[in-house]
Scaffold this motif. Structure first.
Motif, mmCIF file in Angstrom:
data_model
loop_
_atom_site.group_PDB
_atom_site.id
_atom_site.type_symbol
_atom_site.label_atom_id
_atom_site.label_comp_id
_atom_site.label_asym_id
_atom_site.label_seq_id
_atom_site.Cartn_x
_atom_site.Cartn_y
_atom_site.Cartn_z
ATOM 1 N N TRP A 158 0.725 -1.077 0.024
ATOM 2 C CA TRP A 158 -0.128 0.087 0.015
ATOM 3 C C TRP A 158 0.709 1.369 -0.067
ATOM 4 O O TRP A 158 1.981 1.072 0.166
ATOM 5 N N LYS A 159 0.162 2.133 -0.373
ATOM 6 C CA LYS A 159 0.629 3.555 -0.021
ATOM 7 C C LYS A 159 -0.026 4.248 1.212
ATOM 8 O O LYS A 159 -1.441 4.264 1.319
ATOM 9 N N VAL A 160 0.622 4.714 2.129
ATOM 10 C CA VAL A 160 -0.095 5.539 3.169
ATOM 11 C C VAL A 160 -0.508 6.791 2.735
ATOM 12 O O VAL A 160 0.440 7.613 2.512
ATOM 13 N N THR A 161 -1.726 7.038 2.540
ATOM 14 C CA THR A 161 -2.202 8.372 1.895
ATOM 15 C C THR A 161 -2.501 9.508 2.891
ATOM 16 O O THR A 161 -2.674 10.421 2.579
ATOM 17 N N GLY A 162 -2.983 8.919 4.144
ATOM 18 C CA GLY A 162 -3.293 9.953 5.232
ATOM 19 C C GLY A 162 -3.045 9.475 6.669
ATOM 20 O O GLY A 162 -2.921 8.215 6.970
ATOM 21 N N VAL A 163 -3.072 10.420 7.681
ATOM 22 C CA VAL A 163 -3.253 10.075 8.981
ATOM 23 C C VAL A 163 -4.304 11.217 9.481
ATOM 24 O O VAL A 163 -4.237 12.187 9.298
ATOM 25 N N TRP A 164 -5.246 10.418 10.177
ATOM 26 C CA TRP A 164 -6.147 11.360 10.687
ATOM 27 C C TRP A 164 -6.815 10.886 12.066
ATOM 28 O O TRP A 164 -6.360 9.860 12.632
ATOM 29 N N SER A 165 -7.621 11.904 12.729
ATOM 30 C CA SER A 165 -8.164 11.472 13.802
ATOM 31 C C SER A 165 -9.449 12.399 13.980
ATOM 32 O O SER A 165 -10.015 12.898 12.932
ATOM 33 N N HIS A 166 -10.400 12.315 15.124
ATOM 34 C CA HIS A 166 -11.499 13.077 15.183
ATOM 35 C C HIS A 166 -11.781 13.285 16.535
ATOM 36 O O HIS A 166 -11.567 13.066 17.482
ATOM 37 N N PHE A 167 -12.536 14.694 16.651
ATOM 38 C CA PHE A 167 -12.800 15.361 17.704
ATOM 39 C C PHE A 167 -13.803 14.773 18.435
ATOM 40 O O PHE A 167 -14.890 14.410 18.076
ATOM 41 N N ALA A 168 -13.784 15.080 19.868
ATOM 42 C CA ALA A 168 -14.854 14.678 20.634
ATOM 43 C C ALA A 168 -16.013 15.710 21.010
ATOM 44 O O ALA A 168 -17.126 15.581 21.111
ATOM 45 N N CYS A 169 -15.222 16.939 21.281
ATOM 46 C CA CYS A 169 -15.946 18.052 21.455
ATOM 47 C C CYS A 169 -15.991 19.326 21.153
ATOM 48 O O CYS A 169 -15.864 20.394 21.493
ATOM 49 N N ALA A 170 -15.656 19.379 19.595
ATOM 50 C CA ALA A 170 -15.468 20.483 18.701
ATOM 51 C C ALA A 170 -16.694 21.390 18.767
ATOM 52 O O ALA A 170 -16.644 22.492 18.337
ATOM 53 N N GLU A 172 -17.964 22.219 21.224
ATOM 54 C CA GLU A 172 -18.160 23.079 22.492
ATOM 55 C C GLU A 172 -16.452 23.585 22.538
ATOM 56 O O GLU A 172 -15.782 23.093 23.116
ATOM 57 N N PRO A 173 -16.498 24.785 21.900
ATOM 58 C CA PRO A 173 -15.086 25.335 21.431
ATOM 59 C C PRO A 173 -14.054 25.664 22.817
ATOM 60 O O PRO A 173 -12.822 25.623 22.727
ATOM 61 N N ASP A 174 -14.753 25.547 23.828
ATOM 62 C CA ASP A 174 -13.987 25.939 25.136
ATOM 63 C C ASP A 174 -13.584 24.671 25.640
ATOM 64 O O ASP A 174 -13.118 24.767 27.046
ATOM 65 N N HIS A 175 -13.994 23.581 25.545
ATOM 66 C CA HIS A 175 -13.800 22.353 26.263
ATOM 67 C C HIS A 175 -12.241 22.020 26.097
ATOM 68 O O HIS A 175 -11.817 22.142 24.876
ATOM 69 N N PRO A 176 -11.872 21.606 27.339
ATOM 70 C CA PRO A 176 -10.453 21.534 27.242
ATOM 71 C C PRO A 176 -9.883 20.298 26.353
ATOM 72 O O PRO A 176 -8.709 20.145 25.867
ATOM 73 N N ALA A 177 -10.798 19.448 25.847
ATOM 74 C CA ALA A 177 -10.371 18.273 25.390
ATOM 75 C C ALA A 177 -9.998 18.687 24.162
ATOM 76 O O ALA A 177 -9.144 17.643 23.164
ATOM 77 N N ASN A 178 -10.402 19.642 23.440
ATOM 78 C CA ASN A 178 -10.021 20.063 22.008
ATOM 79 C C ASN A 178 -8.430 20.360 21.904
ATOM 80 O O ASN A 178 -7.795 19.845 20.977
ATOM 81 N N ASP A 179 -7.950 21.301 22.706
ATOM 82 C CA ASP A 179 -6.543 21.449 22.687
ATOM 83 C C ASP A 179 -5.654 19.954 22.954
ATOM 84 O O ASP A 179 -4.608 19.873 22.593
ATOM 85 N N GLN A 180 -6.370 19.339 23.899
ATOM 86 C CA GLN A 180 -5.722 18.024 24.264
ATOM 87 C C GLN A 180 -5.570 17.080 22.944
ATOM 88 O O GLN A 180 -4.589 16.632 22.709
ATOM 89 N N GLN A 181 -6.731 17.042 22.334
ATOM 90 C CA GLN A 181 -6.672 16.249 21.244
ATOM 91 C C GLN A 181 -5.906 16.665 20.042
ATOM 92 O O GLN A 181 -5.080 15.993 19.166
ATOM 93 N N GLU A 182 -5.827 18.010 20.047
ATOM 94 C CA GLU A 182 -4.777 18.758 18.637
ATOM 95 C C GLU A 182 -3.258 18.380 19.226
ATOM 96 O O GLU A 182 -2.510 18.227 18.114
ATOM 97 N N ALA A 183 -3.003 18.480 20.459
ATOM 98 C CA ALA A 183 -1.751 18.214 20.617
ATOM 99 C C ALA A 183 -1.353 16.853 20.442
ATOM 100 O O ALA A 183 -0.124 16.370 20.114
ATOM 101 N N ARG A 184 -2.448 15.834 20.919
ATOM 102 C CA ARG A 184 -2.063 14.483 20.718
ATOM 103 C C ARG A 184 -1.918 14.309 18.973
ATOM 104 O O ARG A 184 -0.969 13.075 18.912
ATOM 105 N N PHE A 185 -2.700 14.761 18.411
ATOM 106 C CA PHE A 185 -2.461 14.671 16.850
ATOM 107 C C PHE A 185 -0.947 15.056 16.239
ATOM 108 O O PHE A 185 -0.598 14.399 15.607
#
Length: 381
Positions: A158-170, A172-185
């Motif tokens: 294969w060719k790896v064409t992408g790496v991706w993930s998905h937000f849980a709380c996008a 709710e823009p002030d939810h702390p999970a958003n920054d945490q998920q972006e950092a983990r990504f």
């Protein structure tokens, strides 16, 4: 609405095209239009074509079957799917040029077998779990996952064409999970690079993040509900310029008088406190109208004769009763369950709030026996 139709779903393809154009303008990166679940109730094939016409560089579905249906309908552009179980027909997806998603080493092994069967190099995207705790490789597995992905590339599977993930709380823009998920990504991308992977596409943002989190846009955004003109984060967005594509219409089956003290529908949930008139609308939960639209005081509303009319009593399998407040429209008069706000009728968001759910569920579940009709307001038909 054709006179013979008791009820119908009307989808404006021009709205989908315009929404895609608007989202691409807002995000400034390529757009992956998500058309899973029959295009969120709007019709997968027709919505996909409209999204392509609006400029969507990619389409996305949940399942391989959905993706193959798009290929069978003639779509030849870039196409991603992501939800599989052991034993899926990866060979068919690979032969059709579909990007498949892996969550684990075991899935990569199955994809390798499918590539061998198809006699082709697969296109694979890697999904990592950054905090949704749903699909995607968990953090503890990332090193082995990326190592296997790189080995498969070197082996020609294969060719790896992408790496991706998905937000849980996008939404709710002030939810702390958003920054945490972006950092983990970012961490996942760095580890993938260390493993030797150079994907074409890194994507994290869903509709809400595409609008609200510029730093999460990366190489593309995945937009689902916003493509169909609905607000992905009610209460947190300004007017985005999106236009709801779906209008759900019916016709009154009958009109009758009620006296004060008369009760309506199963369980007598609502009792008239004054003389009134009610109309019978021939749709119910068998057509995807949520039973939660019932309410003793504040149920969902429909539009009749330019006025909002509340549902009274329980939503039944095939019908609902609405309070006409003493007016007497003729049987056969048009009823709008929900549609664009510019039309002055209840919206899918209004129904979501009345039912204690989200607009996604309202539009995706509606249908049942209702035919779907397509119009194109840009060309006047």
């Amino acid at each position: 609405m054709p006179a013979a139709n008791r009820a119908e779903i009307v989808v404006d393809l021009a709205a989908i095209r315009a929404n895609v154009r608007r989202l691409r303008e807002l995000a400034g990166v390529p757009l992956i239009a998500v058309v899973k679940a029959d295009g969120y109730g709007h019709g997968m094939v027709e919505s996909a074509r409209a999204a392509r016409d609006g400029g969507a560089e990619w389409l996305a579905t949940a399942t391989i079957d959905e993706a193959l249906a798009l290929r069978a309908a003639g779509d030849r552009g870039r196409l991603l799917c992501w939800l599989t179980v052991p034993g899926e027909d990866y060979a068919a997806a690979i032969a059709a040029g579909i990007d498949v998603t892996a969550y684990s080493v075991a899935e990569l092994d199955e994809i390798a077998a499918g590539a061998t069967e198809a006699g082709l190099r697969a296109r694979v995207q890697l999904k990592v779990d950054t905090g949704l705790s749903r699909g995607g490789a968990p953090r503890a597995d990332w090193a082995a996952f990326f190592e296997r992905a790189r080995a498969g590339e070197l082996a020609g599977s294969w060719k790896v064409t992408g790496v991706w993930s998905h937000f849980a709380c996008a939404d709710e823009p002030d939810h702390p999970a958003n920054d945490q998920q972006e950092a983990r990504f970012h961490e996942a991308l760095a580890l993938a690079e260390e493993a030797g992977l150079r994907p074409d596409l890194r994507h994290l943002a869903n509709s809400a993040a595409a609008v609200l989190r510029p730093g999460a846009r990366f190489d593309a955004v995945r937009c689902g509900i916003a493509v169909y003109g609905l607000d992905p984060a009610p209460g947190h967005t300004q007017d985005l310029g999106l236009v709801p594509a779906m209008t759900v219409r019916a016709r009154l089956a009958m009109v009758k008088d009620l006296a004060a003290g008369d009760s309506v529908s199963y369980g007598h949930l609502w009792t008239a406190d004054r003389p009134t008139t009610v109309g019978l609308v021939p749709v119910g939960y068998g057509d995807g109208v949520p039973r939660h639209a019932s309410g003793p005081h504040h149920g969902a509303e429909v539009g009749v004769g330019g006025k909002r009319r509340p549902i009274r009593g329980r939503v039944c399998m095939d019908q609902v009763v609405v309070d006409l407040g003493g007016d007497r429209p003729d049987a056969g008069e048009a009823v709008v369950l929900f549609g664009p706000p510019a039309a002055g009728v209840p919206t899918a968001q209004d129904w979501a709030e009345a039912c204690g759910t989200i607009n996604y569920e309202i539009v995706t579940r509606i249908g049942g026996r209702m035919p779907r009709r397509y119009v194109d307001s840009e060309v006047g038909r």
